[in-house]
Design a protein around this motif. Structure first.
Motif, PDB file in Angstrom:
ATOM      1  N   THR A  12      -4.817   9.257   3.003  1.00 12.96           N
ATOM      2  CA  THR A  12      -3.366   9.163   2.800  1.00 12.96           C
ATOM      3  C   THR A  12      -3.047   8.153   1.708  1.00 12.96           C
ATOM      4  O   THR A  12      -2.222   8.408   0.817  1.00 12.96           O
ATOM      5  CB  THR A  12      -2.669   8.770   4.117  1.00 12.96           C
ATOM      6  N   LEU A  13      -3.697   6.988   1.761  1.00 18.32           N
ATOM      7  CA  LEU A  13      -3.474   5.965   0.749  1.00 18.32           C
ATOM      8  C   LEU A  13      -3.962   6.442  -0.614  1.00 18.32           C
ATOM      9  O   LEU A  13      -3.275   6.244  -1.634  1.00 18.32           O
ATOM     10  CB  LEU A  13      -4.189   4.674   1.144  1.00 18.32           C
ATOM     11  N   ALA A  14      -5.125   7.083  -0.649  1.00 22.38           N
ATOM     12  CA  ALA A  14      -5.665   7.582  -1.922  1.00 22.38           C
ATOM     13  C   ALA A  14      -4.714   8.579  -2.562  1.00 22.38           C
ATOM     14  O   ALA A  14      -4.435   8.515  -3.769  1.00 22.38           O
ATOM     15  CB  ALA A  14      -7.044   8.205  -1.697  1.00 22.38           C
ATOM     16  N   ARG A  15      -4.200   9.510  -1.779  1.00 23.65           N
ATOM     17  CA  ARG A  15      -3.266  10.508  -2.307  1.00 23.65           C
ATOM     18  C   ARG A  15      -2.007   9.849  -2.873  1.00 23.65           C
ATOM     19  O   ARG A  15      -1.510  10.226  -3.937  1.00 23.65           O
ATOM     20  CB  ARG A  15      -2.876  11.503  -1.211  1.00 23.65           C
ATOM     21  N   SER A  25       2.015  -1.195   5.122  1.00 26.39           N
ATOM     22  CA  SER A  25       2.768   0.000   4.745  1.00 26.39           C
ATOM     23  C   SER A  25       2.096   0.716   3.577  1.00 26.39           C
ATOM     24  O   SER A  25       1.956   0.150   2.489  1.00 26.39           O
ATOM     25  CB  SER A  25       4.201  -0.386   4.364  1.00 26.39           C
ATOM     26  N   VAL A  26       1.696   1.978   3.784  1.00 30.52           N
ATOM     27  CA  VAL A  26       1.000   2.731   2.728  1.00 30.52           C
ATOM     28  C   VAL A  26       1.838   2.859   1.463  1.00 30.52           C
ATOM     29  O   VAL A  26       1.350   2.613   0.352  1.00 30.52           O
ATOM     30  CB  VAL A  26       0.538   4.112   3.255  1.00 30.52           C
ATOM     31  N   PRO A  27       3.125   3.241   1.541  1.00 30.38           N
ATOM     32  CA  PRO A  27       3.912   3.332   0.301  1.00 30.38           C
ATOM     33  C   PRO A  27       3.986   2.009  -0.456  1.00 30.38           C
ATOM     34  O   PRO A  27       3.929   1.986  -1.688  1.00 30.38           O
ATOM     35  CB  PRO A  27       5.303   3.771   0.788  1.00 30.38           C
ATOM     36  N   LEU A  28       4.110   0.895   0.284  1.00 26.49           N
ATOM     37  CA  LEU A  28       4.211  -0.402  -0.386  1.00 26.49           C
ATOM     38  C   LEU A  28       2.862  -0.863  -0.940  1.00 26.49           C
ATOM     39  O   LEU A  28       2.809  -1.500  -1.996  1.00 26.49           O
ATOM     40  CB  LEU A  28       4.781  -1.443   0.580  1.00 26.49           C
ATOM     41  N   ILE A  29       1.770  -0.562  -0.242  1.00 29.45           N
ATOM     42  CA  ILE A  29       0.436  -0.862  -0.776  1.00 29.45           C
ATOM     43  C   ILE A  29       0.230  -0.105  -2.079  1.00 29.45           C
ATOM     44  O   ILE A  29      -0.197  -0.667  -3.098  1.00 29.45           O
ATOM     45  CB  ILE A  29      -0.670  -0.475   0.229  1.00 29.45           C
ATOM     46  N   ALA A  30       0.524   1.184  -2.047  1.00 30.95           N
ATOM     47  CA  ALA A  30       0.329   2.025  -3.234  1.00 30.95           C
ATOM     48  C   ALA A  30       1.178   1.527  -4.398  1.00 30.95           C
ATOM     49  O   ALA A  30       0.696   1.424  -5.539  1.00 30.95           O
ATOM     50  CB  ALA A  30       0.672   3.475  -2.902  1.00 30.95           C
ATOM     51  N   TYR A  80       5.510  -8.880  -2.375  1.00 31.43           N
ATOM     52  CA  TYR A  80       4.438  -9.136  -1.415  1.00 31.43           C
ATOM     53  C   TYR A  80       4.853 -10.219  -0.427  1.00 31.43           C
ATOM     54  O   TYR A  80       4.571 -10.121   0.770  1.00 31.43           O
ATOM     55  CB  TYR A  80       3.131  -9.527  -2.118  1.00 31.43           C
ATOM     56  N   ALA A  81       5.515 -11.265  -0.922  1.00 32.43           N
ATOM     57  CA  ALA A  81       5.984 -12.321  -0.024  1.00 32.43           C
ATOM     58  C   ALA A  81       6.960 -11.767   1.009  1.00 32.43           C
ATOM     59  O   ALA A  81       6.924 -12.145   2.192  1.00 32.43           O
ATOM     60  CB  ALA A  81       6.639 -13.436  -0.831  1.00 32.43           C
ATOM     61  N   LEU A  82       7.817 -10.847   0.573  1.00 35.69           N
ATOM     62  CA  LEU A  82       8.745 -10.215   1.511  1.00 35.69           C
ATOM     63  C   LEU A  82       7.998  -9.358   2.531  1.00 35.69           C
ATOM     64  O   LEU A  82       8.335  -9.353   3.720  1.00 35.69           O
ATOM     65  CB  LEU A  82       9.757  -9.350   0.750  1.00 35.69           C
ATOM     66  N   ARG A  83       6.984  -8.628   2.076  1.00 36.99           N
ATOM     67  CA  ARG A  83       6.198  -7.799   2.991  1.00 36.99           C
ATOM     68  C   ARG A  83       5.529  -8.666   4.047  1.00 36.99           C
ATOM     69  O   ARG A  83       5.427  -8.289   5.221  1.00 36.99           O
ATOM     70  CB  ARG A  83       5.148  -7.004   2.218  1.00 36.99           C
ATOM     71  N   ASP A  84       5.050  -9.846   3.630  1.00 38.47           N
ATOM     72  CA  ASP A  84       4.339 -10.730   4.550  1.00 38.47           C
ATOM     73  C   ASP A  84       5.242 -11.162   5.706  1.00 38.47           C
ATOM     74  O   ASP A  84       4.823 -11.185   6.858  1.00 38.47           O
ATOM     75  CB  ASP A  84       3.832 -11.947   3.771  1.00 38.47           C
ATOM     76  N   VAL A  85       6.500 -11.488   5.401  1.00 41.30           N
ATOM     77  CA  VAL A  85       7.396 -12.004   6.438  1.00 41.30           C
ATOM     78  C   VAL A  85       8.118 -10.895   7.187  1.00 41.30           C
ATOM     79  O   VAL A  85       8.726 -11.149   8.234  1.00 41.30           O
ATOM     80  CB  VAL A  85       8.429 -12.998   5.859  1.00 41.30           C
TER      81      VAL A  85
END
Length: 367
Positions: free
Chosen positions: A143-146, A103-108, A92-97
């Motif tokens: 999309t996120l739900a799937r 990003s849907v794949p990373l959220i999922a 998550y820290a990497l995603r923040d910076v």
């Protein structure tokens, strides 16, 4: 564990206090609920912050404490720690910076990794959509739900997602202690109809995934019995006591933090309320001290709103349609400004249905 283990995750909304009702409700129906929860994020409130409105309530449980408590009373509500999905915190820290938080794949992957770490038999996802959600567009929410259902099922966890409305606040209360009090009403089958309906729908899905009930009708009856008999409320009392909180709050919500200043907000004109935008209200709670603008900020659990205004509601000028709860006059003014921005008059926009859609392993079934 002798009992099936299920959990629920919401992508976040304004006035979303469903977890406070759902976890003890399901535990009172014979299902183990190890519910890992989060803190407020942006304009959306966090379950842990709401629970910490109760004096002494601990959310920083160790893994051993979670396991022991779930075995003893069937439910624990706790925060992420270094012992559960530790890699997710670093990612998550990497995603923040790197600008990849949306990003849907990373959220999922982030959500499902934490839930799989709980060793669940079933997972229900509440994916919010509408102007107050992180996924305001229903197509993006689908999309996120799937993606999350696919990941959950691939890991051997029976997974279902409901796509639900966040184009208006859920229930009436917005703010930590105010939402906790409203959740106590819902635990005995009272309180706002939309909160009761959504909680009931999610509870039915969880009971079916846990294979405790064989049909929707049986699950609905079980949920109704748990509330009417007081079992669900008693389970919340046990939860509070087990995690160091004052169980007297269950019978005396007045022992929750109380705002110093309270002021009514009146309709400014005769007519029909067109929209009640949740986002400015959620943002205002943060500005009034009820959320964090940066890590480590102290929270005033007492501040927030109670909003009775609903899209399509006919009002007269001077009619109270909301209340602001604040710690000082400046907070009252912030709340009033937010209500003026959120409540708009004119022809009511067609609201989203409370349940916009449902995603299972067999894909989306529109409702």
């Amino acid at each position: 564990f002798a009992m099936p283990r299920v959990d629920k995750h919401s992508t976040g909304g304004v006035g979303d206090k469903v977890s406070l009702v759902l976890a003890p409700l399901l535990a009172s129906c014979g299902v183990a609920v190890p519910m890992m929860s989060g803190r407020g994020l942006g304009h959306t409130g966090g379950t842990m912050d709401k629970l910490e409105s109760i004096a002494g309530f601990r959310t920083d449980l160790t893994l051993d404490e979670v396991q022991t408590q779930v075995r003893q009373i069937g439910v624990a509500m706790f925060g992420q720690s270094g012992a559960i999905a530790p890699a997710d915190g670093r990612l998550y820290a990497l995603r923040d910076v790197t600008g990849t938080v949306p990003s849907v794949p990373l959220i999922a992957a982030s959500i499902i990794s934490k839930k799989r770490a709980e060793g669940l038999d079933g997972l229900v996802l509440d994916v919010k959509t509408g102007r107050g959600a992180f996924m305001p567009d229903p197509a993006s929410a689908r999309t996120l739900a799937r993606a999350m259902v696919r990941l959950g099922e691939a890991g051997g966890c029976r997974t279902t997602a409901l796509i639900t409305a966040m184009d208006r606040p859920l229930g009436r209360a917005i703010g930590n202690a105010l939402e906790l009090e409203e959740a106590l009403q819902a635990l005995i089958g009272e309180g706002p109809a939309d909160l009761r309906e959504l909680t009931g729908r999610l509870a039915v899905e969880m009971l079916l995934l846990a294979k405790v009930c064989e049909s929707q009708e049986e699950a609905q009856l079980e949920v109704a019995r748990a509330m009417a008999s007081g079992r669900a409320l008693d389970k919340f009392r046990q939860l509070v006591e087990a995690q160091g909180g004052n169980p007297a709050v269950v019978d005396d919500p007045g022992s929750l933090p109380q705002a110093t200043e309270v002021e009514l907000f009146d309709a400014s004109e005769d007519g029909v309320i067109g929209t009640v935008d949740p986002r400015p209200l959620g943002q205002a709670v943060v500005e009034m001290g009820g959320g964090r603008r940066q890590l480590g900020d102290a929270i005033d659990h007492s501040v927030g709103f109670v909003v009775t205004a609903r899209p399509g509601m006919e009002v007269s000028a001077g009619q109270p349609v909301a209340s602001v709860f604040a710690r000082d006059a400046a907070g009252i003014e912030l709340g009033m400004q937010a209500l003026r921005a959120a409540i708009r008059y004119g022809p009511a926009e067609p609201p989203l249905p409370l349940i916009v859609g449902r995603v299972t392993s067999a894909d989306l079934v529109d409702r």
